[in-house]
Scaffold this active site. Sequence first.
Site, PDB file in Angstrom:
ATOM      1  N   ASP A  63      -4.836  -3.274   4.837  1.00 27.65           N
ATOM      2  CA  ASP A  63      -5.299  -2.721   6.159  1.00 27.65           C
ATOM      3  C   ASP A  63      -6.793  -2.484   6.232  1.00 27.65           C
ATOM      4  O   ASP A  63      -7.132  -2.624   7.269  1.00 27.65           O
ATOM      5  CB  ASP A  63      -4.929  -1.384   6.597  1.00 27.65           C
ATOM      6  CG  ASP A  63      -5.181  -0.363   5.480  1.00 27.65           C
ATOM      7  OD1 ASP A  63      -5.807  -0.505   4.551  1.00 27.65           O
ATOM      8  OD2 ASP A  63      -4.721   1.002   5.567  1.00 27.65           O
TER       9      ASP A  63
ATOM     10  N   ASP B  71       0.930  -1.124  -0.003  1.00 24.95           N
ATOM     11  CA  ASP B  71       0.024  -0.046  -0.084  1.00 24.95           C
ATOM     12  C   ASP B  71       0.876   1.135  -0.049  1.00 24.95           C
ATOM     13  O   ASP B  71       2.129   1.246   0.529  1.00 24.95           O
ATOM     14  CB  ASP B  71      -0.768   0.098   1.363  1.00 24.95           C
ATOM     15  CG  ASP B  71      -2.205  -0.831   1.130  1.00 24.95           C
ATOM     16  OD1 ASP B  71      -2.495  -0.935  -0.037  1.00 24.95           O
ATOM     17  OD2 ASP B  71      -2.931  -0.832   2.170  1.00 24.95           O
TER      18      ASP B  71
ATOM     19  N   ASP C 120      -9.263  -5.541   1.931  1.00 24.84           N
ATOM     20  CA  ASP C 120      -8.176  -6.239   1.538  1.00 24.84           C
ATOM     21  C   ASP C 120      -7.772  -7.613   2.147  1.00 24.84           C
ATOM     22  O   ASP C 120      -7.128  -8.327   1.620  1.00 24.84           O
ATOM     23  CB  ASP C 120      -6.970  -5.258   2.398  1.00 24.84           C
ATOM     24  CG  ASP C 120      -6.821  -4.091   1.672  1.00 24.84           C
ATOM     25  OD1 ASP C 120      -6.932  -3.712   0.351  1.00 24.84           O
ATOM     26  OD2 ASP C 120      -6.086  -3.273   2.553  1.00 24.84           O
TER      27      ASP C 120
END
Length: 936
Positions: free
Chosen positions: A619, A370, A623
């Site tokens: 997070d 990310d 996901d």
Amino acid sequence: FGAKPKEGQTSDDGVVPEQWLDTDIKQGISNSDVESRRKRFGWNEIASEKESLFIKFLMFFTGPILYVMELAVILAAGLRDWIDFGVIVAILLLNAAVGWYQEKQAADVVASLKGDIAMKAVVIRQGQEQDIKARELVPGDICVIEEGQTVPADCRLICDYDAPEDFERYKELREQHALNPEEDPAGSEDKEGEEGEGEGVAHQGHSIIATDQSAITGESLAVDKFMGDMVYYTTGCKRGKAYGVVETSAKFSFVGRTATLVQGAKDQGHFKAIMNNIGTSLLVLVMFWILLAWIGGFFRNIGLATPEESDNTLLRYVLILFIIGVPVGLPVVTTTTLAVGAAYLAKEQAIVQKLTAIESLAGVDVLCSDKTGTLTANQLSIREPYVAEGEDVNWMMACAALASSHNIKSLDPIDKVTILTLKRYPKARDILKDDWKTEKFIPFDPVSKRITTICTLRGDRFTCAKGAPKAVLNLTECSKETADHFKEKASEFARRGFRSLGVGYQKNNEPWVLLGMLSMFDPPRDDTAQTIVEAQQLGVPVKMLTGDAIAIAKETCKMLALGTKVYNSQKLIHSGLSGTTQHDLVERADGFAEVFPEHKYQVVEMLQQRGHLTAMTGDGVNDAPSLKKADCGIAVEGASEAAQAAADIVFLAPGLSTIVLAIKIARQIFQRMKAYIQYRIALCLHLEIYLVTSIIIINETIRSDLIVFIALFADLATVAVAYDNAHSEARPVEWQLPKIWTISIILGIELAIATWVIRGAMYVPSGGIVQNWGNIQEILFLEVALTENWLIFVTRGGMTFPSWQLIGAIGAVDALATIFCIFGWLSGGIHQSPLPNPLGQYWYKQTGDGHTDVVTVVVIWAYSIGVIIVMAITYWLLNQIPSLNDLGRKNRNVHDTQMENIIGHLSKLALKHEKDEHGESRWTIAGKSSEEEEDD
């Protein structure tokens, strides 16, 4: 005549008595109710069956290798060899005790950290709101579910938090059985489209909250929930605040029942398969050497078990070869090494959810990361905003604040920075102090790409929106000139690495007005650029996956020296790419922008199809699927409970540097295990080769009493391997079993030759290695013990200095072996008849009592040091051979062009159901529409 349920069975059926669910929302339940209900339904958590500590201890006596050693215990008892019997039992107990204790210690460290990230819940008990851990909830509890929280249990919605008077309406519906029944959440999408066909009850009133069920159903949009609807454990609340009653505990929740289905099928994992492979191979080798020894015994007419005091009997051969050929410490030392490693990672703020994840992390060769919070600091700041011509900056900032979440407890970073920036705009704060009333708040979703709030002020209705510049621009009907200038400004902000948010509003039914744009900057973390370079040096390239616009993604990549081959996620789906071309794009890209959760899953899947071991950071609740799919799923700091549950490793410290540090530690742990396995295979082969050839050639063996102590010393010394200083490989590691076996076989043969040299030297009339007096059994025992114990210093490599624990353990057993040799313990004396003077041919300088002089012991030590130096040189030379160095290493870039293209073309086809003019069904294969492809 229903069967009477067995005592205690009620806790397993999951059915909660109806009266338990009639709880008052203001009073809640009492503490005494909590205790009684918990006794029946247990804690509100999905936990694997907890083994008792005693059962866990007994599990260290199971497995093929340990069963063979237990067979050796029975054999020793049958032969009435009580020394061997006692020592083998001691070895088994030692291994079990050390393994059990160290695993428990490591589990305690990890459990204490896990307690820090436990899910929380707000509950009404005894008339008061209380903050408790979600695991403490019981059926019938009234809990408060609000935006930003994870739903702490399967709950039925009662009423809006701000409208407690609706509780009476809820009770009426409950008495009339007019509440929606619990259903499979995955079926909710289908039922919405079937007007009147479903069995559910019509929704009551307006939507109270919206939940994100993507982890369960895959829906990307939040689902509206009404009075009497079920909300599900671990889903995320995206909007609203409401009272709910806990319907059942986590074990019997929708998610809990699903988890129970897969709990029985325990994933043995790659690590377990490797250990079984090595253990089985060694057992096959033992049987081969036993067969050879028995053939030699038959040739020499050796008895099965007589004479009883002799070591030259067929069953003694079996006992000796079982003891030396079966590495009893292998399962324990490897598991202990992983457990100790997990405890060390926990100290570095990384919680390992399953031990085998360490092996996966050590082998990872691609890291998909990310951007926000991992590569960047996640500390947004608003720069000078762009204000559309004729608009007021204060009114724009006020609208941006109105279009923000009103839940102060869990503000989104963008909403937080928007509200904090109001300090710079006092007039905007004055506007907000007016008599505003919020009617509806619609949180951000990935389809509309905006946040919307509907509010009123003195009779006027305002709809304020904040979101992606393009999404806000599409709402308005501004002139082409204004729109072009707005787009140009958005591109300029993106080129400078700023994230842009358009702001607009609508008053009553008038046209939407474009107010301007906020420019936000999330700077890269100070250590990110250096960490990325470090990761690349470790053979782990980083691919950035972000929801931001492509221009921002490219600018961030430039700042981090990541490479600018960043593509829009649409290129994965709608660019017409498929098969090999699509896989090549994913493999070569430095990152993807504007990604949705399903794109992350797709990227991971394609990299795995190319043979890459992939780590994925995430997070959010969305996901969870890609974290499960990745070889090593990593939940970053601040991740949702659903993401943490799906991940293999949970990080409590922010940034990429903690992940790279964990990769290094995982490789060190892997190196310890690999060193031990090479060492243990070489040890087994050493004595198997020497003893069987000795039995066949000179009808001699080392006494079984001494053999068990050699095995005991090897185990005592190498338990400390778990604490050794290990180096981290510069490239992703893997087992390379062909290489391990090749090196171990060569080292084992060398050790056997070294033992034969010292035995052969004692045939020399001068006594050879014997300086004054000695004993063949004790001299061989000392040489074998020293060279085998020191071999671990060879297989561990010379990149780091051994730990004091390893040096201390080996030093202690070496001293003990030396004392055995000097005093002739368990040598058995010399039973040769007749004994010519001096003690017969080939018995030069031998003593009948088994003692060995100190000078001879010093010579044996010197000889053993020489042997280890030769072994170290051999080991170093073997590791310099390129072909051997890559032996058994998997191809991490697998291209099956034909299969990839076939799958690519098949993915564009769909099976369609039609009815002909006669009303008969038929199925046809047809190309997917673009809408269907997008859904995929």
